[in-house]
Design an enzyme around this catalytic site. Sequence first.
Site, PDB file in Angstrom:
ATOM      1  N   SER A 112      -1.578 116.922 -49.664  1.00 23.15           N
ATOM      2  CA  SER A 112      -0.654 115.930 -49.094  1.00 23.15           C
ATOM      3  C   SER A 112      -1.534 114.902 -48.395  1.00 23.15           C
ATOM      4  CB  SER A 112       0.243 116.625 -48.071  1.00 23.15           C
ATOM      5  OG  SER A 112       0.860 115.694 -47.206  1.00 23.15           O
ATOM      6  N   TYR A 115       1.419 122.069 -40.598  1.00 27.51           N
ATOM      7  CA  TYR A 115       1.408 121.605 -41.991  1.00 27.51           C
ATOM      8  C   TYR A 115       0.105 120.857 -42.272  1.00 27.51           C
ATOM      9  CZ  TYR A 115       3.109 119.370 -46.291  1.00 27.51           C
ATOM     10  OH  TYR A 115       3.269 118.949 -47.594  1.00 27.51           O
TER      11      TYR A 115
HETATM   12  P1  NAI Z   1      10.102 122.139 -52.733  1.00 25.07           P
HETATM   13  O1  NAI Z   1      10.432 122.812 -51.448  1.00 25.07           O
HETATM   14  O2  NAI Z   1      11.170 121.340 -53.421  1.00 25.07           O
HETATM   15  O3  NAI Z   1       9.556 123.216 -53.781  1.00 25.07           O
HETATM   16  C1  NAI Z   1       8.610 124.153 -53.385  1.00 25.07           C
HETATM   17  C2  NAI Z   1       8.425 125.166 -54.478  1.00 25.07           C
HETATM   18  O4  NAI Z   1       7.498 126.147 -54.005  1.00 25.07           O
HETATM   19  C3  NAI Z   1       9.695 125.909 -54.855  1.00 25.07           C
HETATM   20  O5  NAI Z   1       9.677 126.160 -56.241  1.00 25.07           O
HETATM   21  C4  NAI Z   1       9.570 127.227 -54.095  1.00 25.07           C
HETATM   22  O6  NAI Z   1      10.246 128.294 -54.713  1.00 25.07           O
HETATM   23  C5  NAI Z   1       8.070 127.429 -54.175  1.00 25.07           C
HETATM   24  N1  NAI Z   1       7.562 128.337 -53.149  1.00 25.07           N
HETATM   25  C6  NAI Z   1       7.631 128.187 -51.807  1.00 25.07           C
HETATM   26  N2  NAI Z   1       7.077 129.263 -51.215  1.00 25.07           N
HETATM   27  C7  NAI Z   1       6.644 130.093 -52.214  1.00 25.07           C
HETATM   28  C8  NAI Z   1       6.006 131.350 -52.248  1.00 25.07           C
HETATM   29  N3  NAI Z   1       5.707 132.013 -51.138  1.00 25.07           N
HETATM   30  N4  NAI Z   1       5.721 131.899 -53.450  1.00 25.07           N
HETATM   31  C9  NAI Z   1       6.033 131.258 -54.597  1.00 25.07           C
HETATM   32  N5  NAI Z   1       6.632 130.049 -54.621  1.00 25.07           N
HETATM   33  C10 NAI Z   1       6.952 129.501 -53.445  1.00 25.07           C
HETATM   34  O7  NAI Z   1       8.795 121.282 -52.443  1.00 25.07           O
HETATM   35  P2  NAI Z   1       8.246 119.913 -53.081  1.00 25.07           P
HETATM   36  O8  NAI Z   1       8.716 118.802 -52.232  1.00 25.07           O
HETATM   37  O9  NAI Z   1       8.499 119.875 -54.520  1.00 25.07           O
HETATM   38  O10 NAI Z   1       6.679 120.088 -52.773  1.00 25.07           O
HETATM   39  C11 NAI Z   1       5.777 120.691 -53.676  1.00 25.07           C
HETATM   40  C12 NAI Z   1       4.369 120.607 -53.092  1.00 25.07           C
HETATM   41  O11 NAI Z   1       4.033 119.246 -52.830  1.00 25.07           O
HETATM   42  C13 NAI Z   1       4.200 121.345 -51.775  1.00 25.07           C
HETATM   43  O12 NAI Z   1       2.919 121.942 -51.726  1.00 25.07           O
HETATM   44  C14 NAI Z   1       4.303 120.231 -50.735  1.00 25.07           C
HETATM   45  O13 NAI Z   1       3.632 120.570 -49.554  1.00 25.07           O
HETATM   46  C15 NAI Z   1       3.617 119.105 -51.485  1.00 25.07           C
HETATM   47  N6  NAI Z   1       3.983 117.770 -51.038  1.00 25.07           N
HETATM   48  C16 NAI Z   1       5.289 117.347 -51.075  1.00 25.07           C
HETATM   49  C17 NAI Z   1       5.609 116.056 -50.684  1.00 25.07           C
HETATM   50  C18 NAI Z   1       7.005 115.530 -50.728  1.00 25.07           C
HETATM   51  O14 NAI Z   1       7.248 114.422 -50.228  1.00 25.07           O
HETATM   52  N7  NAI Z   1       7.960 116.247 -51.302  1.00 25.07           N
HETATM   53  C19 NAI Z   1       4.563 115.122 -50.199  1.00 25.07           C
HETATM   54  C20 NAI Z   1       3.225 115.679 -50.212  1.00 25.07           C
HETATM   55  C21 NAI Z   1       2.972 116.950 -50.622  1.00 25.07           C
END
Ligand code: NAI
Length: 258
Positions: free
Chosen positions: A144, A157
């Site tokens: 991120s 975070y």
């Molecule tokens: P989201 O919350 O929509 O999806 C997260 C995914 O990770 C889900 O599929 C969930 O089931 C899975 N997950 C969470 N904990 C888990 C675990 N213990 N074991 C297996 N799977 C697990 O998140 P999003 O927004 O799609 O983010 C994805 C990545 O991108 C994350 O690492 C987040 O930190 C990073 N990110 C997101 C941003 C945003 O604006 N959405 C910006 C910068 C980075």
Amino acid sequence: METQSKAPVAIVTGASRGIGAAIATELARQGFEVALLARDVAALGRLEEQLTRAGGRVWPLACDIADERAVGAAMERLEAKLGVPRVLVNNAGVGGPFHRVDEVSTAEWDQLFGVNVTGVRNLCHWALPRMKAQGYGRIVNIASIMGLFGGAQSSTYAATKHAVVGYSKSIAAEWGAYGITCNALCPGYIDTEMLAKADPAVRARLLERIPVKRFGTPEEVAGMVSFLVGPFSGYVNGSALVMDGGLSAHLASDLPAF
Ligand code: NAI
């Protein structure tokens, strides 16, 4: 006996929704056999159905990436079915807790580090020796811009994402000689469900600060991942690539010039 797959294999963690689902969709479209890792079995099943209908070959694997034993068991099943992956995208991550430093509980700290850092470590630990044996590997860790900058109410975070950036650079240094590259991708605000639900006033304030005046899309993150695992990125190793619409490029645009 199971047969080994000929198509290149990719693992995408956190594939059940948001950015991970977009990455899995793009890699499947490009002909990868994609192992979809996440905890939400129902959501994984829905994505499997959707991608299979579109002609993709995907394998849902329910697993908590923070649990090393569960990762080991899931990877054993994957290896027996598809062989060694060429690509590993560590996307799964959790956000928050949005408190002041002294208000973050030990449980919150441990939970975030367990998923965002130990989870990445568990997958890399399993994949690296296998990728070394096949002489090829592409690892992309979704960090991120909070992996490069700090922010009020975001200390835990930011600490986890800084750890992901440092870990990715160190893997790049240690494993590059074996045909393996490892990069961190540092997105800014991406329009996933969470951001869509945010207060319109909050969205407007964020947009004011983003030079391109919009949020990024999960598909744009998937595009960057596809570059990092594709044929033109072999010399990109140990980078922390920013994609934030220019947000982190300006520190003082909203302060008076002097
Ligand atoms: P989201 O919350 O929509 O999806 C997260 C995914 O990770 C889900 O599929 C969930 O089931 C899975 N997950 C969470 N904990 C888990 C675990 N213990 N074991 C297996 N799977 C697990 O998140 P999003 O927004 O799609 O983010 C994805 C990545 O991108 C994350 O690492 C987040 O930190 C990073 N990110 C997101 C941003 C945003 O604006 N959405 C910006 C910068 C980075």
